[in-house]
Scaffold this motif. Structure first.
Motif, PDB file in Angstrom:
ATOM      1  N   UNK A  58       0.811  -1.235   0.000  1.00  0.00           N
ATOM      2  CA  UNK A  58       0.000   0.000   0.000  1.00  0.00           C
ATOM      3  C   UNK A  58       0.837   1.275   0.000  1.00  0.00           C
ATOM      4  N   UNK A  59       2.002   1.222   0.634  1.00  0.00           N
ATOM      5  CA  UNK A  59       2.858   2.415   0.645  1.00  0.00           C
ATOM      6  C   UNK A  59       3.353   2.714  -0.777  1.00  0.00           C
ATOM      7  N   UNK A  60       3.772   1.647  -1.463  1.00  0.00           N
ATOM      8  CA  UNK A  60       4.251   1.840  -2.844  1.00  0.00           C
ATOM      9  C   UNK A  60       3.139   2.428  -3.714  1.00  0.00           C
ATOM     10  N   UNK A  61       1.926   1.868  -3.572  1.00  0.00           N
ATOM     11  CA  UNK A  61       0.810   2.369  -4.376  1.00  0.00           C
ATOM     12  C   UNK A  61       0.520   3.840  -4.066  1.00  0.00           C
ATOM     13  N   UNK A  62       0.567   4.171  -2.782  1.00  0.00           N
ATOM     14  CA  UNK A  62       0.280   5.558  -2.402  1.00  0.00           C
ATOM     15  C   UNK A  62       1.298   6.509  -3.039  1.00  0.00           C
ATOM     16  N   UNK A  63       2.583   6.154  -2.904  1.00  0.00           N
ATOM     17  CA  UNK A  63       3.636   6.986  -3.482  1.00  0.00           C
ATOM     18  C   UNK A  63       3.431   7.116  -4.986  1.00  0.00           C
ATOM     19  N   UNK A  64       3.180   5.976  -5.613  1.00  0.00           N
ATOM     20  CA  UNK A  64       3.009   5.939  -7.068  1.00  0.00           C
ATOM     21  C   UNK A  64       1.879   6.854  -7.519  1.00  0.00           C
ATOM     22  N   UNK A  75      -4.390  18.403 -10.169  1.00  0.00           N
ATOM     23  CA  UNK A  75      -3.751  19.710 -10.161  1.00  0.00           C
ATOM     24  C   UNK A  75      -2.750  19.856  -9.038  1.00  0.00           C
ATOM     25  N   UNK A  76      -3.032  19.260  -7.863  1.00  0.00           N
ATOM     26  CA  UNK A  76      -2.039  19.312  -6.796  1.00  0.00           C
ATOM     27  C   UNK A  76      -1.977  17.951  -6.132  1.00  0.00           C
ATOM     28  N   UNK A  77      -0.765  17.631  -5.627  1.00  0.00           N
ATOM     29  CA  UNK A  77      -0.598  16.322  -5.005  1.00  0.00           C
ATOM     30  C   UNK A  77      -1.434  16.215  -3.730  1.00  0.00           C
ATOM     31  N   UNK A  78      -1.559  17.298  -2.978  1.00  0.00           N
ATOM     32  CA  UNK A  78      -2.319  17.216  -1.749  1.00  0.00           C
ATOM     33  C   UNK A  78      -3.806  16.986  -2.028  1.00  0.00           C
ATOM     34  N   UNK A  79      -4.329  17.691  -3.008  1.00  0.00           N
ATOM     35  CA  UNK A  79      -5.744  17.503  -3.353  1.00  0.00           C
ATOM     36  C   UNK A  79      -5.998  16.059  -3.769  1.00  0.00           C
ATOM     37  N   UNK A  80      -5.061  15.499  -4.541  1.00  0.00           N
ATOM     38  CA  UNK A  80      -5.253  14.124  -4.996  1.00  0.00           C
ATOM     39  C   UNK A  80      -5.122  13.137  -3.839  1.00  0.00           C
ATOM     40  N   UNK A  81      -4.216  13.442  -2.917  1.00  0.00           N
ATOM     41  CA  UNK A  81      -4.055  12.573  -1.747  1.00  0.00           C
ATOM     42  C   UNK A  81      -5.373  12.461  -0.984  1.00  0.00           C
ATOM     43  N   UNK A  82      -6.042  13.602  -0.794  1.00  0.00           N
ATOM     44  CA  UNK A  82      -7.332  13.596  -0.093  1.00  0.00           C
ATOM     45  C   UNK A  82      -8.360  12.774  -0.866  1.00  0.00           C
ATOM     46  N   UNK A  83      -8.254  12.842  -2.200  1.00  0.00           N
ATOM     47  CA  UNK A  83      -9.215  12.147  -3.052  1.00  0.00           C
ATOM     48  C   UNK A  83      -8.943  10.637  -3.070  1.00  0.00           C
ATOM     49  N   UNK A  84      -7.652  10.281  -3.164  1.00  0.00           N
ATOM     50  CA  UNK A  84      -7.316   8.891  -3.486  1.00  0.00           C
ATOM     51  C   UNK A  84      -7.080   8.018  -2.245  1.00  0.00           C
ATOM     52  N   UNK A  85      -6.756   8.598  -1.090  1.00  0.00           N
ATOM     53  CA  UNK A  85      -6.404   7.729   0.036  1.00  0.00           C
ATOM     54  C   UNK A  85      -7.548   6.822   0.495  1.00  0.00           C
ATOM     55  N   UNK A  86      -8.780   7.352   0.606  1.00  0.00           N
ATOM     56  CA  UNK A  86      -9.877   6.431   0.962  1.00  0.00           C
ATOM     57  C   UNK A  86     -10.014   5.307  -0.066  1.00  0.00           C
ATOM     58  N   UNK A  87      -9.743   5.631  -1.345  1.00  0.00           N
ATOM     59  CA  UNK A  87      -9.837   4.616  -2.398  1.00  0.00           C
ATOM     60  C   UNK A  87      -8.731   3.581  -2.260  1.00  0.00           C
ATOM     61  N   UNK A  88      -7.524   4.048  -1.937  1.00  0.00           N
ATOM     62  CA  UNK A  88      -6.408   3.110  -1.781  1.00  0.00           C
ATOM     63  C   UNK A  88      -6.659   2.146  -0.624  1.00  0.00           C
ATOM     64  N   UNK A  89      -7.365   2.665   0.402  1.00  0.00           N
ATOM     65  CA  UNK A  89      -7.709   1.807   1.529  1.00  0.00           C
ATOM     66  C   UNK A  89      -8.593   0.654   1.036  1.00  0.00           C
ATOM     67  N   UNK A  90      -9.554   0.991   0.189  1.00  0.00           N
ATOM     68  CA  UNK A  90     -10.430  -0.028  -0.386  1.00  0.00           C
ATOM     69  C   UNK A  90      -9.613  -1.000  -1.237  1.00  0.00           C
ATOM     70  N   UNK A  91      -8.772  -0.441  -2.097  1.00  0.00           N
ATOM     71  CA  UNK A  91      -8.017  -1.284  -3.033  1.00  0.00           C
ATOM     72  C   UNK A  91      -7.091  -2.262  -2.300  1.00  0.00           C
TER      73      UNK A  91
END
Lengths: 277, 319
Positions: A58-64, A75-91
C-alpha cells in the motif's frame, strides 16, 4: 525417547481428556473457529514477511499514485491525496482478500487439515478460523495506509467516528469478499490459477470505478459500468465518511452488496470446502 | 469378542479407479491389526474411511460400535490419526501444536498446556518444545505427530505407515511406543509395507492388494502360508560353497537353494529346528561362516506366494 517411561501413565496433576461422555460445550463453530483464528495470528506473528502485501505494497501504491499521477489528475498532489487515500484503503484490502484463497488452495493438500478433520470439531471451523484470522491482515493494511497517509499530509475532514465507520465498512466488505476468494481457492486446481483469476476480476473492479479518477472524465459506456460497480459505492462511502460528501446512499449500497456477496459465496465456499476435504 | 473397530465390505471408487473393492477389517479391543500391502493397495483409503475422512461408497464401518458415517462426530472423539506425512503445523512450535489440538478438544487453556507438556516429555521433545516444527528432524516431526494424535486419549489409533522414511533406531522408538500404547489398552491399526514390522507388532495381519483382502491371520499363520523363513549362509571361504549347498539341501524340504548374492546361499525352511541343525553340521564339517541368519520373507515374496497360490486356487476351481 526414554525407554523407561510408560506412554500413557499420567502424572496425578494431569486432568482427564474429554471423552465421548463429556457434554459438548455450546457454540462449537464459534469457539473452535476462534481458536483456529488464533493459530493464524500466531503464524502471522511468527512470519511477519507474510504481511508484505498489506504493508509495503500500500505504501508503494500511495507513493506511485500521489506523486506520479496526483499533479496531472487533481492539479495538486495534496488535493489528490485527499481524493485517493480512501480509495487506496479499499483497493489494498480488496487485493489482500486474494491471499486466503491462494493459501487455502496450498494448505488443503497438507496433512494438518486431515488432522483437523479427524477431530470432533465442526467441519468448517478451520475455514472460518482462517477467514477470521485474515481480518488481522486487513486491519494491519488499513493502519499502515492511514499512518503513511497522515505522514505525507492526508487529513480526515469529517470526524474520527466517521473515519472509524469507513474502516469498519471496508473491513465488512473485505470479509464478505473473502468468501469469494475462499470459493476460488477451493474450486480451482492450483494456487497460481487462484491468483490469476483473482487479478483478472480485481482489475476491472478497482480501476473501472471512481477510485482513481473522477467519473465525469470517462466515456459514457464506462460511466455506465462504473455506476453499477459495487467498488464505486464502497469508495464513495469511504470518501463521504472520511473527507466529506454523500454518505447514506453509498453506505447502504455497500452494506447491501456485502450481505449479498456473503449470502451467495459463503455457503458455496463452505460446500466446496467440505467436498474437497 | 468386542471389536474396537470393524469394517465390512468397504468399497471406494475415485472416478474410474477402484481403491477398495470390498475390504473387511476388524480388531478386538487392545490389539494391533497390521494392514500389509504395497503402495496403492488401498491401505490409506481404508484408514481414511475408518477415520471419518472419507465416506465409503459401499459397506459399513464402526469404531467402538459407532458408525463412521452417521456418527462421525462421536467417532472422532474415539480416534487418533497419524498420517503418512507428518500432519503437524510446521509454523507452530511443538507446544503450540499440541495445545491447539487440546483446545480443539475442549480442554481449558491450563489443561491443554499441561497435557502438551506431559506428552512432549514422553516423546522426548521437551527441549524442542518451543522450537518451530519446521526445524524439527524427520524423526522428531513424526514423534510430535504421534503425540498430537494422543492428546485426546483415543481408544483407537490409526498409524498409517508410521516408520516409512525413519532410520532403524527411530523405527525402534516408534515400535516401543506402539507396544506401550497397546499395553495401556489402546487398539492400533497399523499400515505398513514391511512384513517385519507387522510381525513385530501385530496380533493379526490383513494383507491387501488392489483393494482386496488376499490373506488374513496371525503372523504365524501368515508365515506358514507364505513358506516361513529363509536361512541365509555366507561361508568365510567361498571354496566351501558347494559343501554348504550340500548341507543345506539336507535340511530343506524344498530343493530351491538360491544364491541371492555372490558367496551367499539361501534356502527356505519351514522347521524352527533347521537353524540349529545347520549350525551343528557346519561345525562338524569345520566350515567357518561370516553370516548366518534367519530372514522373514520380503513383501515381494509374500505377495508372490499369496497371489501365486490364489491364482492357482482360482484355476483349480475353474477347472
Amino acid at each position: 525417547m526414554s525407554s523407561t517411561t510408560t506412554l500413557m501413565t499420567e502424572a496425578p496433576d494431569v486432568p482427564a481428556a474429554p471423552t465421548s461422555d463429556t457434554p459438548a460445550k455450546p457454540f462449537p463453530l464459534i469457539r473452535h473457529s476462534l481458536i483456529l483464528a488464533g493459530r493464524s495470528i500466531t503464524k502471522i506473528r511468527r512470519t511477519p514477511e507474510q504481511l508484505i502485501d498489506v504493508t509495503v505494497q500500500p505504501i508503494i501504491f500511495t507513493v506511485l499514485f500521489v506523486y506520479l499521477f496526483g499533479g496531472a489528475i487533481s492539479g495538486s498532489q495534496h488535493a489528490y491525496l485527499q481524493f485517493v487515500l480512501p480509495a487506496l484503503m479499499v483497493q489494498t484490502v480488496l487485493f489482500a482478500t486474494l491471499a486466503i484463497g491462494v493459501n487455502l488452495n496450498t494448505d488443503m493438500g497438507k496433512g494438518v487439515f486431515d488432522r483437523f478433520r479427524s477431530l470432533p470439531i465442526p467441519r468448517s471451523a478451520p475455514l472460518v478460523g482462517a477467514v477470521l484470522g485474515d481480518v488481522v491482515r486487513f486491519v494491519t493494511s488499513i493502519a499502515v495506509l492511514l499512518g503513511f497517509g497522515y505522514a505525507i499530509g492526508f487529513r480526515v475532514e469529517t470526524n474520527a467516528l466517521q473515519a472509524l465507520a469507513a474502516c469498519l465498512l471496508v473491513l465488512f466488505f473485505a470479509f464478505s469478499l473473502t468468501w469469494v476468494s475462499v470459493f476460488l481457492g477451493t474450486t480451482v486446481r492450483n494456487s497460481g490459477t487462484v491468483q490469476g483469476i483473482g487479478f483478472l476480476v480485481m482489475f476491472p473492479l478497482t480501476f473501472g470505478s471512481s477510485m482513481f479518477v473522477p467519473v465525469n472524465t470517462m466515456p459514457g459506456w464506462l460511466q455506465a459500468w462504473v455506476k453499477v460497480n459495487p467498488i464505486t459505492h464502497l469508495t464513495e462511502a469511504c470518501r463521504g465518511l472520511m473527507v466529506g460528501g454523500a454518505i447514506t446512499e453509498p453506505v447502504l449500497w455497500s452494506l447491501g452488496w456485502s450481505v449479498a456477496i456473503m449470502a451467495v459465496f459463503a455457503p458455496l465456499a463452505v460446500r466446496m470446502y467440505r467436498s474437497r476435504t | 469378542m468386542a471389536y474396537a473397530f470393524e469394517a465390512e465390505g468397504l468399497v471406494k471408487r475415485f472416478g474410474a479407479t477402484t481403491a477398495l473393492a470390498g475390504v473387511d477389517l476388524a480388531a478386538p479391543e487392545g490389539t494391533v491389526l497390521g494392514v500389509l500391502g504395497p503402495n496403492g493397495a488401498g491401505k490409506t483409503t481404508a484408514v481414511r474411511i475408518l477415520a471419518t475422512l472419507l465416506r465409503p461408497d459401499e459397506g459399513r464401518a464402526t469404531v467402538a460400535g459407532l458408525d463412521v458415517v452417521h456418527q462421525a462426530p462421536q467417532v472422532r472423539r474415539q480416534i487418533g490419526l497419524t498420517g503418512q506425512y507428518a500432519s503437524v503445523d510446521e509454523d507452530l512450535t511443538g507446544t503450540e501444536n499440541l495445545v491447539l489440538i487440546g483446545r480443539l478438544l475442549d480442554l481449558s487453556k491450563r489443561d491443554a498446556l499441561a497435557r502438551a507438556r506431559h506428552l512432549l516429555g514422553q516423546f522426548d521433545l521437551t527441549e524442542a518444545a518451543d522450537r518451530v516444527a519446521k526445524h524439527y528432524s524427520g524423526g522428531m516431526r513424526r514423534r510430535l505427530d504421534l503425540a498430537a494424535s494422543l492428546v485426546g486419549r483415543p481408544s483407537v489409533i490409526y498409524l498409517d505407515e508410521p516408520t516409512t522414511g525413519l532410520d532403524p533406531a527411530k523405527r525402534d522408538d516408534v515400535w516401543r511406543l506402539v507396544r506401550n500404547l497397546v499395553a495401556d489398552g489402546t487398539t492400533v491399526l497399523l499400515t505398513t509395507q514391511y512384513l517385519e514390522e507387522a510381525d513385530a507388532l501385530a496380533d493379526d495381519i490383513t494383507v491387501i492388494d488392489h483393494g482386496r483382502v488376499i490373506a488374513h491371520g496371525t503372523p504365524a499363520e501368515l508365515k506358514r502360508v507364505v513358506g516361513g523363513q529363509t536361512l541365509v549362509v555366507r561361508p568365510a571361504d567361498p571354496a566351501h560353497l558347494d559343501t554348504v549347498r550340500g548341507l543345506l539341501s539336507q535340511v530343506s524340504t524344498g530343493k530351491n537353494i538360491d544364491s541371492p548374492a555372490r558367496g551367499v546361499l539361501s534356502v527356505p525352511v519351514d522347521d524352527d529346528s533347521a537353524m540349529t541343525t545347520v549350525v551343528r553340521r557346519l561345525d562338524d564339517a569345520g566350515i567357518a561362516v561370516t553370516e548366518l541368519s534367519l530372514r522373514l520373507p520380503s513383501l515381494d515374496e509374500v505377495f508372490f506366494s499369496l497371489t501365486g497360490s490364489r491364482e492357482q486356487i482360482e484355476q483349480e476351481s475353474a477347472a
